[in-house]
Scaffold this active site. Sequence first.
Site, PDB file in Angstrom:
ATOM      1  N   GLN A  82       0.823  -1.206   0.000  1.00 54.08           N
ATOM      2  CA  GLN A  82       0.000   0.000   0.000  1.00 54.08           C
ATOM      3  C   GLN A  82       0.861   1.262   0.000  1.00 54.08           C
ATOM      4  OE1 GLN A  82      -2.120   1.482   3.628  1.00 54.08           O
ATOM      5  NE2 GLN A  82      -3.938   0.889   2.481  1.00 54.08           N
ATOM      6  N   GLY A  83       0.730   2.073  -1.052  1.00 53.08           N
ATOM      7  CA  GLY A  83       1.483   3.323  -1.128  1.00 53.08           C
ATOM      8  C   GLY A  83       0.579   4.509  -0.832  1.00 53.08           C
ATOM      9  N   GLU A 116     -13.763  -2.141   5.651  1.00 53.12           N
ATOM     10  CA  GLU A 116     -12.851  -2.730   6.617  1.00 53.12           C
ATOM     11  C   GLU A 116     -13.403  -2.733   8.037  1.00 53.12           C
ATOM     12  OE1 GLU A 116      -9.189  -0.659   7.157  1.00 53.12           O
ATOM     13  OE2 GLU A 116      -8.100  -2.176   6.054  1.00 53.12           O
ATOM     14  N   SER A 166       0.919   6.512   2.702  1.00 49.55           N
ATOM     15  CA  SER A 166       1.652   7.470   3.543  1.00 49.55           C
ATOM     16  C   SER A 166       2.862   8.048   2.818  1.00 49.55           C
ATOM     17  CB  SER A 166       2.149   6.783   4.821  1.00 49.55           C
ATOM     18  OG  SER A 166       1.081   6.370   5.614  1.00 49.55           O
TER      19      SER A 166
END
Lengths: 320, 378
Positions: free
Chosen positions: B126-127, B244, B129
Amino acid sequence: MISLVADQEQSEFIASVRDYLTRRLELTRVRECAETADGVGGVWDEYAEMGWLAVGVSEAAGGVGLSIIEEALLMIEAGRSLAPGPLRSTLLAARIAADAGDADLAGRLISGELRAGVALDDLAVDARPGDVVIRLGAAGTLIEEVRAGATLGALDPNTRCLRIEDSREVLRTDRSYLAPARLLAAAELLGVLEAIRDQSAAYARVRVQFGKPIGSFQAVKHRCADMAVAAYAVRAQTTFAAVHLDAGTDDAELQVDMALTIAATSARDSAKANILNHGGIGFTWEADPHLYLKRAVLLGRLFGAEGGVLDRILAAPRAA
Amino acid sequence: MKLVPDPETEQFRQEARTWLEENLPSERRPASDGAAQVEWDKVWQATQYEGGWAGIDWEAEYGGRGLGLLEQIVWHEELVRARAPRTSIFDVALSHAGPTLILEGDAAQKEHYLPRILRGQTPWCQGFSEPGAGSDLASLTTRGVIDGDEIVITGQKIWTTGAEFSDFGELLVRTDPESERHRGLTWLIMDMSAPGIDIRPITSMDGFPHNCEVFFDDVRFPVGNIVGDVGGGWGVAMSTLAAERGTGFLNHRLEQITIVEELIDFARDHDLLADGELARRLARARATASALRSMAYLSMSTVASGTALGPEATAIRTYYVQAQMEFAQLAMDVHDLAAITWGPVSSHWLGEFVGPIAGGTVDIQRNIIGERVLGLPR
C-alpha cells in the site's frame, strides 16, 4: 443462528419501555424519588402496572413469559434512565420463586407488593424491614425476609442499605442464580455507560471555553470517544452473554462473568471521565454526573464484579 | 437477539475444521528470511485456494465463494482454533486491495487482479503514507501526470509494508497540482516492477525490515491502472475503510483469544497465578479478548439485520489495538526474564507497537469516533 441486535418484537418492547422512561422518569423525577423515604417513591407501582416486574416469569406463574434476554433489554433501558428501586433483584427473585414453584411469593413480587433486595453478608441493599433479600451463592440461593435492621447510609441516592439484625428464611433452592444476576447487572451497567457517553458528548458540544465548544479539544474528545468504544465493546459482550445464557451453552456463565467485569470497569471509568469533562459543575450535587458514578459503583459491587468475578473468569475452563 | 442451534452453520464449521486439520502446513513458517517467508505464504494461500477456502466472502466469478459474514466469522474462528498461519504478505491484497477493487474496480481490473490474489500469486502493498503525510493523509504530494495513455508518477511513499516482495500496490497520488486536501487525488494500481521505482527497506525496532520507502522517478503506468475516476481517489480509498470496519483483519482480532489463553495456560503451569495482580490482569485480558469476538458478532448481526455499519464500528479497531498492546505487555510480564532476552516474546512485543499507528493512528480513530459518532466539533 446468532443475532446480537433486537428483532421486531424486542424492538417494540424496548420502545415501550423507553417511552415510559423518557416521558415519566426524567432525571428530575429520579432525584425527587431519592428524597422519599425509600428512595423509590411512587414509581414502583408504575413498574408493576406496566408488567415490568413480571417480564421473565412464565405465563403459567402469572408472568409475561419472556426470556432473560428481554429482562436484560429492560435493565439496559432502566440503567440508561437510572431507574430507582431494586428492579434487577426483584426480577431475579420473581424468577427464583417461580422456578421453585412458590406461586405466592412470585405473585407478591410481580404485583409490586413485595420488593427484593440483595444480601451481602449482613448488609441488605435495597431492602426495608418487611422486604425480602436474595442471598446468592454458587451452590444455592436463599431468599430471606428482613425483619429488623439498622439503617445505614448508601452511596447511591436512590438506594437504601440496612445492617440486617433479624431475618427469616423464605425460600431455599440448590440452584445458583449468579449468572442471571450478573447478566442483569451487566445490562444495567451498559445502560448507565451509554447514558454517560451521551451526556458527556452533549455537554462537550455546547460548553464553550477559549471561544470553542470543549468537544473540539482532543483531550475531551478522546475521553468521549473512549466512552463510545467501551460502550460498543460492553454492548457486544453483554448481548453475546445474554443469548448464550438464554440458550444454555456450556460457556454461558463465563461469558456473563466477562460481560460484568468489562461493564463494571468501563461504566466506572467513564463515569469518572464524565465528571472531568464537566469541569467545576461536574463535582456538584446539582449536576447529574455523580448520579451515574454512584449507580455504576453500586452495580459493580452488587454481584462481585470487583473481586470474585475475576477469579471465576480465570478458573473457568477454556472455551471449546 | 437470539441464539438458536443452526445445523447449516455447524456443518460449515465442521467442514472448515476438517479441512484445516487435513491441510495445515506441516512445517513452520521460516523465522527470519523474508523471501523464504513470502514463498511459504504463497504456498499456504494457494493451498487454501485449491481447497475452496480462499476469499470465502468474494464472489464466485473472482474465485471466491460468496458466503456471508457469519460464515466468515466461523471460518476465521476455525483458522484461529487450528492455529493456522496468518495471511501475512497477503494482508493488504486480501483485506484492502481486493475489497477496494471489488467495490471500485472496473470489470477488466477485477477479472485480472482478483483471482491472482486468491491463488496466492500476487502479494500487494500500500502506497498511501508519505514523509509529510502520515495521519494527515490528505496532504500528500506525490504527483501523477496524465501523459496520453499513461500516468507518470514522481515522489515518495513510506511505511510501505512488504514493498520489495509485492507484485502490485495501491497508490494514491495528486493528479491535480492546483488541488488541495482530499480533492484532486487519484487511486491507481502500481506494478512494482516498473522502471524508476526504487525500494529501500526500513529496519523496524524488532530488527526486521517490515516496511519500506518507495521512490518514484518518472514511473509510467497505463491509465487503465487507474481505479475509479481521475480526481476521485479519496473516495476510492475511503470506500475500503468503510468495508474494513466490520471484517478487516478479523483473523488478527480473533487470534487474540488464543494469545490470551496461551498466557493463562503458561501462568497456571508455572504457578504464577498466586501473583494476584498478574492473575487479575489475565482475567481482564480474557474478558477483553472475548469482547473482541463479540464485537465481530455484533457488527455481523447489524449488517444481517439490514443496517449498514456506521462509523461506530470504528470502535472495533480502537479497542483491538489497545487490547493487542496490553496483551503483548502481559506476555512480557508473564514470561518475566524472557522479556530481556531476544526471542519470540520480546520480538512480538516490539512488533505490536505498529498496531496503534498503522492504518491511521488510534488518536485519529478517536477523533473520527468523537466527530462522526458523537457529533463533536472538529
